[in-house]
Design a protein around this motif. Structure first.
Motif, short mmCIF file in Angstrom:
data_model
loop_
_atom_site.label_atom_id
_atom_site.label_comp_id
_atom_site.label_asym_id
_atom_site.label_seq_id
_atom_site.Cartn_x
_atom_site.Cartn_y
_atom_site.Cartn_z
N VAL A 607 0.82 -1.22 0.00
CA VAL A 607 0.00 0.00 0.00
C VAL A 607 0.85 1.27 0.00
N THR A 611 1.56 3.53 -3.38
CA THR A 611 1.18 4.93 -3.45
C THR A 611 2.35 5.80 -3.90
N SER A 615 2.70 7.85 -7.52
CA SER A 615 2.92 9.30 -7.54
C SER A 615 4.14 9.66 -8.37
#
Length: 826
Positions: A607, A611, A615
């Motif tokens: 997770v 992320t 990005s």
């Protein structure tokens, strides 16, 4: 004696020696080195070599000219166990010859000129002999000297002489032989009772070319030995049959005929007479049958004989009744009949109920019509083999399983059926009809597929299907409720089979299949399974294999809840993937549980990492950061190499160009309009290309080699058209060889368009390798990025070359010639 006299014996002696050597080689393979086995045969030696290794155990000195053996000939070979000195013309052996070889077990002194059997004093030092061959020497009498009494371990003795008298064998009366071989010579004199001092399990009598059966010798053989073998007979069968008929008490239980030529009438008479004696086993090998039958030959109805065996039998005539020949053998009143290694294509059905319990037709040429007959254009199945329990048809020409099941349907006592090593397949559209009594069936080494499970006897307990083409065990089949052992080695299975259809399965063999990660939970359907073999499969050592490895380790520690024994663990279980653990045993690898827990990985690692990665990817994509970073990195590396690897002036001798450019004609527009203008002499680079610098008159291959050798580097413009060009392949091939001389940076790859690996033909394996291990320049469609592309390319190609020998006039003429060719084409 003539050469023909010895022909069979020479062949059999050499064959026996080779077999013995092979057995010993296999037995000692793990503990022996090449120096243990020394072959000095057929080397024109006149004496025992003095350079034999001290570790010699097996020594072959046959077919030389060694006439004498002396004391000390073998003093260095104290470990000698096998010695062959046959075919040497050996005349004398010193009594102390084998003083230094106490381990000697096999001694072959055949085909020599030794003269006195009572004067073989060297045997006093060979107390561990197991085999002694003294055949084909010049012995007049068979009188064995007192030294033979020391051979207490002797198992095989081969010897021959012209005169055999009572008392000749008294010195081996206490020796328990396994086999005594007597090689009879022309003019033999045999005194009745001469063999009474011999204690041997088997007596072999080898006849000479013109040797007749000696009645006294045959009588002693039948009354003294449990096994009697007569070899190389060509005549005298009626005398043999007569003596068998007249002999009241026969001690022999097994009678063998080997390498014989016999008429059919003599053969059937001998068999009928032998069947009426107290003999138990009849055997005939290497049989040539002359004058085969043209009509039926009767065979007696009852007998005490248990088995009849014939091996390698041939018929010397093409005109005879095959049915009459087959009927004679299948009608024998014995329990076991074996006819093997014989080219018979059919076997008939007995005309009355047969007592035969075992039939063996291995390595013949039997077809699917076996035991059947044709009446009014219809096949009639055999119903007179109801006592048959074992049927072996290994290595024949059987084809269809459903037809074979019908051939055996009335064999109500049949239990063991071996149909291995045939070409059997199964057409699942037809029904199989098996006798209910079959419990053991061997269908290995055939052409069977998954459908075979629809054509198996219901009562099967042991099933062998190894070496077929089975990829899955279907679940929609009838249950083999009694199946306890299933052999599926060397098939194509990808996972363990479910046991719902055979609930009593106790042993499952799946060696050498295609199992990557066996599903352990499937074993829950096999409550009775105790033995499992899945060795030598291509195991994929990833998370899905963890449960199987755990089962294997528990099995090794004998604490598995299932109680399953895993055969060949751990030596036969290796990883084939991933590469970093390839060829490692499953027991030696570690697959952490945390790496296989998806939930834990998602929460703890995936997770936040996902992320962050998303990005960064989005930001870089918007700003084209990856492309610019890659190009800047390549430009920096190129400049760094140029500074760190300054080419020596002597390395540049003969180089005229900075680069040779190779491209497909389909990409010529890009090369002319983009590449050449940017890398022209105005750009500081001298470029060699085929349209301008190939020399007329030379072959294309010569021009390619010449240009590649004159260039510092080679530029390859890669595209889908490039890998389809044969000439581009040649240019890449020669540039790759030049790369070994100039260094790994002598080749520059320019990717004009995306080129997936699967589009690259296998012959471009070098290109695949370079693309995987080296960076390459990609042509950007965005004009803003093209300046950086050209800067990187010039940085990769730039170097200080000597003045080129090509004059401006030559350059101008070449350019005019190129423009003229383009105008004509236009």
């Amino acid at each position: 004696m003539s050469t023909l006299l010895y022909l069979f014996f020479i062949k059999s002696d050499m064959l026996w020696q080779r077999i013995f050597l092979v057995i010993l080689l296999i037995f000692h393979k793990s503990a022996s080195s090449p120096d243990n086995f020394v072959d000095r045969s057929s080397q024109n030696l006149s004496s025992v070599p003095t350079d034999l290794p001290q570790t010699t155990e097996f020594l072959d000195l046959s077919r030389n000219y060694i006439h004498q053996l002396h004391n000390g000939d073998f003093e260095k070979t104290t470990h000698l166990r096998f010695l062959n000195v046959s075919w040497n013309g050996l005349e004398e052996i010193d009594p102390q010859t084998f003083l230094d070889t106490p381990l000697l077990e096999h001694l072959d002194l055949s085909h020599n000129n030794l003269k006195n059997l009572s004067g073989q004093q060297y045997l006093l030092h060979t107390v561990n002999l197991l085999m002694l061959n003294l055949a084909f020497n010049r012995f007049l009498t068979m009188t064995l000297g007192s030294e033979f009494s020391s051979l207490v371990k002797l198992e095989r003795l081969k010897v021959g002489a012209k005169n055999i008298s009572v008392g000749d064998f008294k010195n081996i009366a206490k020796v328990k032989l396994r086999t005594l071989t007597l090689l009879l010579e022309d003019g033999l004199y045999y005194e009745a009772g001469s063999l009474e001092d011999v204690h041997a399990q088997r007596l072999q009598i080898a006849f000479g070319h013109n040797q007749k059966i000696d009645r006294n010798l045959t009588a002693d053989a039948l009354s003294l030995f449990a096994e009697v073998e007569m070899m190389n007979m060509k005549d005298g069968y009626r005398d043999l049959s007569k003596q068998l008929r007249e002999t009241v008490k026969i001690h022999t239980t097994s009678f063998y005929l080997t390498n014989i030529t016999i008429k059919w009438q003599d053969l059937t008479e001998y068999v009928n007479v032998a069947l009426n004696t107290t003999l138990k086993h009849l055997d005939a090998s290497d049989v040539r049958i002359m004058e085969p039958p043209r009509k039926e030959t009767e065979v007696i109805k009852t007998s005490q004989v248990i088995s009849f065996t014939a091996r390698q039998a041939v018929v010397t005539s093409f005109f005879f009744s095959q049915e009459a020949l087959y009927n004679f053998f299948i009608s024998m009143p014995v329990e076991s009949v074996a006819i093997t290694d014989t080219p018979i294509i059919h076997m008939t059905c007995p005309k009355s109920q047969s007592p035969i319990r075992q039939l063996d037709f291995s390595n013949c040429a039997m077809s699917d019509t076996i035991f059947s007959s044709v009446v009014d254009d219809k096949f009639v199945e055999c119903q007179n083999l109801r006592n048959l329990k074992n049927l072996t048809l290994v290595g024949n020409s059987l084809k269809k399983l459903e037809i074979l099941s019908k051939r055996f349907q009335y064999m109500s006592s049949l239990q063991h059926l071996d149909l291995s090593v045939n070409s059997i397949g199964y057409d699942h559209s037809l029904e199989c009809i098996w006798p209910a009594s079959i419990t053991n069936i061997n269908l290995s080494s055939n052409s069977l597929t998954d459908s075979v499970f629809q054509c198996l006897p219901n009562g099967t307990q042991i099933l062998d299907l190894q070496n077929n083409q089975i990829s899955v065990v279907p679940q929609s089949i009838f249950k083999l409720r009694n199946l306890s052992s299933l052999n599926l080695n060397a098939n194509r299975l990808r996972d363990l089979p479910l046991c719902h259809t055979f609930p009593k399965l106790h042993k499952l063999l799946l060696r050498s299949n295609s199992l990557h990660a066996p599903s352990v939970n499937i074993l829950e359907s096999c409550p009775e399974l105790r033995t499992l073999d899945v060795s030598f499969n291509p195991f994929t050592c990833i998370c899905t294999l963890r449960s199987f490895i755990k089962l294997a380790i528990n099995s090794e520690k004998n604490n598995s809840q299932s109680g399953i024994e895993l055969l060949n663990w751990p030596q036969g279980y290796y990883c084939t993937y991933p590469e970093d653990v390839r060829n490692s045993t499953l027991r030696d690898i570690s697959i952490p549980e945390v790496s296989c827990s998806i939930g834990l990985l998602v929460v703890a690692i995936l997770v936040p990492a996902g992320t962050l990665i998303i990005s960064v990817v989005i930001l870089c994509h918007c700003l084209d950061v990856p492309w610019y970073m890659g190009m800047i990195w390549q430009w920096t590396r190129a400049k760094h190499r140029a500074r760190m690897q300054q080419a020596r002036s002597e390395d540049l001798v003969g180089l005229e160009f900075h680069a040779f450019v190779s491209y497909s004609q389909h990409d010529a527009d890009w090369v002319r309009n983009s590449f050449f203008p940017t890398s022209s002499p105005a750009g500081g680079l001298r470029i060699c290309h085929h349209e301008k610098h190939f020399v007329p008159g030379k072959t294309i291959i010569e021009n390619i080699i010449s240009c590649v050798e004159k260039c510092r580097r080679s530029v390859f413009v890669l595209s889908a058209h490039f890998v389809k060009s044969e000439w581009c392949h040649y240019e890449l091939y020669f540039a790759t060889h030049q790369r070994l001389t100039l260094g790994s940076d002598s080749i520059v790859l320019v990717l004009l368009e995306p080129l997936p690996q699967y589009l690259i033909p296998s012959k471009y394996y070098q290109l695949k390798s370079m693309m995987n291990r080296h960076t390459y320049l990609e042509w950007p469609q965005d004009r803003a990025k093209q300046r950086l592309f050209w800067a990187n390319l010039r940085a990769a190609l730039q170097t200080d070359l000597p003045n080129a020998p090509v004059t401006q006039v030559q350059e101008h003429l070449a350019e005019e010639r190129l423009e003229e060719e383009q105008r004509l084409i236009g």
